[in-house]
Design an enzyme around this catalytic site. Structure first.
Site, PDB file in Angstrom:
ATOM      1  N   HIS A  34       0.940  -1.010   0.096  1.00  0.00           N
ATOM      2  CA  HIS A  34       0.041   0.157   0.090  1.00  0.00           C
ATOM      3  C   HIS A  34       0.948   1.207  -0.013  1.00  0.00           C
ATOM      4  CE1 HIS A  34      -4.266  -1.685   0.431  1.00  0.00           C
ATOM      5  NE2 HIS A  34      -3.567  -2.658   0.939  1.00  0.00           N
ATOM      6  N   SER A  67      -9.496 -16.367 -24.877  1.00  0.00           N
ATOM      7  CA  SER A  67      -8.552 -16.979 -23.782  1.00  0.00           C
ATOM      8  C   SER A  67      -9.056 -18.359 -23.267  1.00  0.00           C
ATOM      9  CB  SER A  67      -8.638 -16.035 -22.722  1.00  0.00           C
ATOM     10  OG  SER A  67      -7.926 -16.567 -21.509  1.00  0.00           O
ATOM     11  N   ALA A 122      -5.434 -14.168  -7.267  1.00  0.00           N
ATOM     12  CA  ALA A 122      -4.496 -14.758  -6.000  1.00  0.00           C
ATOM     13  C   ALA A 122      -3.521 -13.926  -5.504  1.00  0.00           C
ATOM     14  CB  ALA A 122      -3.828 -15.976  -6.445  1.00  0.00           C
ATOM     15  N   GLY A 123      -3.871 -12.441  -5.997  1.00  0.00           N
ATOM     16  CA  GLY A 123      -2.790 -11.225  -5.746  1.00  0.00           C
ATOM     17  C   GLY A 123      -1.393 -11.512  -6.415  1.00  0.00           C
ATOM     18  N   ASP A 176       2.707  -3.711 -10.533  1.00  0.00           N
ATOM     19  CA  ASP A 176       2.355  -4.870 -11.318  1.00  0.00           C
ATOM     20  C   ASP A 176       2.908  -4.905 -12.724  1.00  0.00           C
ATOM     21  OD1 ASP A 176       1.040  -4.992  -8.817  1.00  0.00           O
ATOM     22  OD2 ASP A 176      -0.825  -5.569  -9.980  1.00  0.00           O
ATOM     23  N   TYR A 228     -10.139  -0.705   0.296  1.00  0.00           N
ATOM     24  CA  TYR A 228      -8.931  -0.100  -0.462  1.00  0.00           C
ATOM     25  C   TYR A 228      -9.361   1.439  -0.607  1.00  0.00           C
ATOM     26  CZ  TYR A 228      -5.683   0.580  -4.274  1.00  0.00           C
ATOM     27  OH  TYR A 228      -4.509   1.186  -4.793  1.00  0.00           O
TER      28      TYR A 228
HETATM   29  P1  ADP Z   1      -4.884 -10.610  -9.976  1.00  0.00           P
HETATM   30  O1  ADP Z   1      -4.313  -9.571 -10.998  1.00  0.00           O
HETATM   31  O2  ADP Z   1      -4.260 -10.389  -8.632  1.00  0.00           O
HETATM   32  O3  ADP Z   1      -4.778 -12.009 -10.510  1.00  0.00           O
HETATM   33  P2  ADP Z   1      -6.971  -9.195 -10.603  1.00  0.00           P
HETATM   34  O4  ADP Z   1      -8.759  -9.106 -10.211  1.00  0.00           O
HETATM   35  O5  ADP Z   1      -6.322  -7.852 -10.813  1.00  0.00           O
HETATM   36  O6  ADP Z   1      -6.517 -10.019  -9.864  1.00  0.00           O
HETATM   37  O7  ADP Z   1      -7.120  -9.826 -12.285  1.00  0.00           O
HETATM   38  C1  ADP Z   1      -7.870 -11.030 -12.420  1.00  0.00           C
HETATM   39  C2  ADP Z   1      -8.631 -10.763 -13.839  1.00  0.00           C
HETATM   40  O8  ADP Z   1      -7.746 -10.487 -14.870  1.00  0.00           O
HETATM   41  C3  ADP Z   1      -9.380 -12.007 -14.262  1.00  0.00           C
HETATM   42  O9  ADP Z   1     -10.847 -11.907 -13.378  1.00  0.00           O
HETATM   43  C4  ADP Z   1      -9.706 -11.955 -15.415  1.00  0.00           C
HETATM   44  O10 ADP Z   1     -10.870 -10.941 -15.762  1.00  0.00           O
HETATM   45  C5  ADP Z   1      -8.203 -11.312 -15.851  1.00  0.00           C
HETATM   46  N1  ADP Z   1      -7.369 -12.480 -16.440  1.00  0.00           N
HETATM   47  C6  ADP Z   1      -6.205 -12.581 -15.895  1.00  0.00           C
HETATM   48  N2  ADP Z   1      -5.559 -13.464 -16.715  1.00  0.00           N
HETATM   49  C7  ADP Z   1      -6.392 -14.106 -17.525  1.00  0.00           C
HETATM   50  C8  ADP Z   1      -6.316 -14.785 -18.541  1.00  0.00           C
HETATM   51  N3  ADP Z   1      -5.310 -15.868 -18.831  1.00  0.00           N
HETATM   52  N4  ADP Z   1      -7.279 -15.200 -19.407  1.00  0.00           N
HETATM   53  C9  ADP Z   1      -8.683 -14.307 -19.445  1.00  0.00           C
HETATM   54  N5  ADP Z   1      -8.627 -13.574 -18.231  1.00  0.00           N
HETATM   55  C10 ADP Z   1      -7.673 -13.198 -17.308  1.00  0.00           C
HETATM   56 MG    MG Z   2      -4.265  -7.469 -10.700  1.00  0.00          MG
END
Ligand code: ADP
Ligand code: MG
Length: 387
Positions: A34, A67, A122-123, A176, A228
């Site tokens: 943060h 995807s 999963a963060g 990120d 947040y």
């Molecule tokens: P994190 O970035 O921590 O994994 P976020 O909520 O920021 O969590 O992002 C997750 C989102 O990104 C998913 O819900 C989806 O919409 C998108 N995403 C990430 N990877 C993929 C993938 N391989 N295919 C489709 N969507 C994806």
């Molecule tokens: Mg993210």
């Protein structure tokens, strides 16, 4: 290999081979949580887990996106991309050529097939891995040269941040995308969010018989968005009451004296976390430069306590992951990422990694939590062309 499976998905969907396959890594933050929106410091590593994008350019402005982790093919014109459009996962893909165009680059339509190996939500930043894999593809396919140097990679990261903030409408600070585009193998990336300055810090744990364990708690918590926003507001208010532009400008010396002037105990605790956390990032970098891993472990534990008690973003699953890792011989452990779920990290002697994983799984089962997923990671490389 996932580069192959992304290429195979491309062929099955679009009926021809892709021009190439690009990949970008997820990330885990070692320390500095943060701090990004407080103009502070953070220290992520790029993960070995990557997202693969097989892609070809089109002559028109159509985007055709698929995807392996999405449900169906999404088709829309680049001209129809807008905040919230397309919705869902495709926003993270379509937003990238949109943002590149907004930044003044010449782009056209694309066909893209994604296969992601970063656990979603999963963060560990599957979203930035997705954007940066697509950004790498667009840069090469349209001859933008944005992978050439750290400075152009920073510009590509800025476009990927714009895609996530504006089109996917997810507020993120930029750590990120920087990790996904600037991380290097066996190094952590020190990122100064005040001026975007970056530095590579040696992080070769295996050479010291150590390992970094990532524990995905798989915990799901509601109402995270409001939390947040509250943290951001509290930090802004604390800075305002202290008469500084951001909490980065509060010197750590005589901190309690300064914090005593704040109007509430809540603001005091929120500000204390940020100021001490930024200091801990500096100390962690010092520890790494001197191979002082015992010190690094202690800083992890202090960071976790600060997030649990002062910033109040931990949850029982994260605390359990930390406590069980330490009981199994970790030098230190902490929650990582935004909080309220997601993942924890533990610094463990390599020979004890298995035992730590078993001990964490047992502790989760004893408390009736969903089984966690844990894995050992090494600092890996940034976005690149695979073939
Ligand atoms: P994190 O970035 O921590 O994994 P976020 O909520 O920021 O969590 O992002 C997750 C989102 O990104 C998913 O819900 C989806 O919409 C998108 N995403 C990430 N990877 C993929 C993938 N391989 N295919 C489709 N969507 C994806
Ligand atoms: Mg993210």
């Amino acid at each position: 290999m996932s580069a192959d499976s992304a290429a195979a998905l491309f062929e099955a969907t679009f009926g021809r081979a892709p021009d190439g396959v690009w990949s970008a890594p997820g990330r885990v933050n070692l320390i500095g949580e943060h701090t990004d929106y407080n103009a502070g410091l953070c220290l992520p590593i790029a993960l070995p887990h990557r997202t693969y994008a097989a892609a070809s350019p089109r002559d028109d402005r159509l985007l055709r996106l698929v995807s392996a982790q999405g449900d169906h093919v999404v088709e829309l014109s680049l001209d129809d991309v807008a905040p919230g459009r397309p919705g869902g996962w495709a926003a993270y893909v379509a937003g990238v050529p949109w943002a590149l165009e907004r930044a003044g680059h010449r782009v056209r339509g694309l066909e893209v097939a994604i296969d992601g190996r970063v656990p979603l939500g999963a963060g560990l930043s599957s979203s930035a891995a997705l954007e940066c894999a697509v950004g790498a593809a667009a840069s090469d396919l349209f001859g933008l040269g944005l992978l050439d140097a750290p400075s152009t990679r920073r510009a590509l990261a800025a476009a990927c941040i714009d895609a996530e903030n504006t089109i996917a409408r997810a507020p993120t600070g930029g750590m990120d995308q920087s990790a996904a585009l600037l991380g290097t193998s066996l190094h952590a990336l020190l990122l100064d969010c005040r001026d975007q300055h970056t530095e590579q810090v040696p992080f070769d744990l295996a050479a010291h018989d150590l390992a970094l364990l990532v524990i995905d708690t798989r915990a799901e918590h509601a109402l995270v968005d409001g939390q947040y926003a509250e943290r951001r507001r509290s930090c802004e208010q604390a800075a305002q009451e202290l008469g500084v532009p951001t909490l980065r400008e509060v010197p750590p010396a005589r901190l309690e004296e300064r914090l005593a002037t704040l109007s509430s105990d809540l603001l005091r605790r929120r500000a204390r976390h940020i100021v001490t956390e930024i200091r801990r990032v500096e100390q962690a970098v010092e520890a790494l430069r001197h191979d002082d891993f015992g010190r690094l472990g202690t800083l992890f534990l202090e960071s976790h306590a600060s997030m649990r008690d002062d910033f109040e973003i931990s949850v029982a699953e994260l605390d359990t992951a930390v406590e069980a890792s330490v009981a199994a011989g970790a030098l230190g452990a902490r929650m990582t990422g935004g909080g309220f779920g997601g993942s924890a990290i533990a610094l463990v002697p390599a020979a004890r990694a298995d035992r730590a994983q078993r001990r964490v799984a047992q502790a989760f089962s004893d408390r009736g939590f969903r089984a966690p997923d844990s894995f050992v990671v090494a600092a890996s490389g940034a976005a690149q062309r695979e073939r």
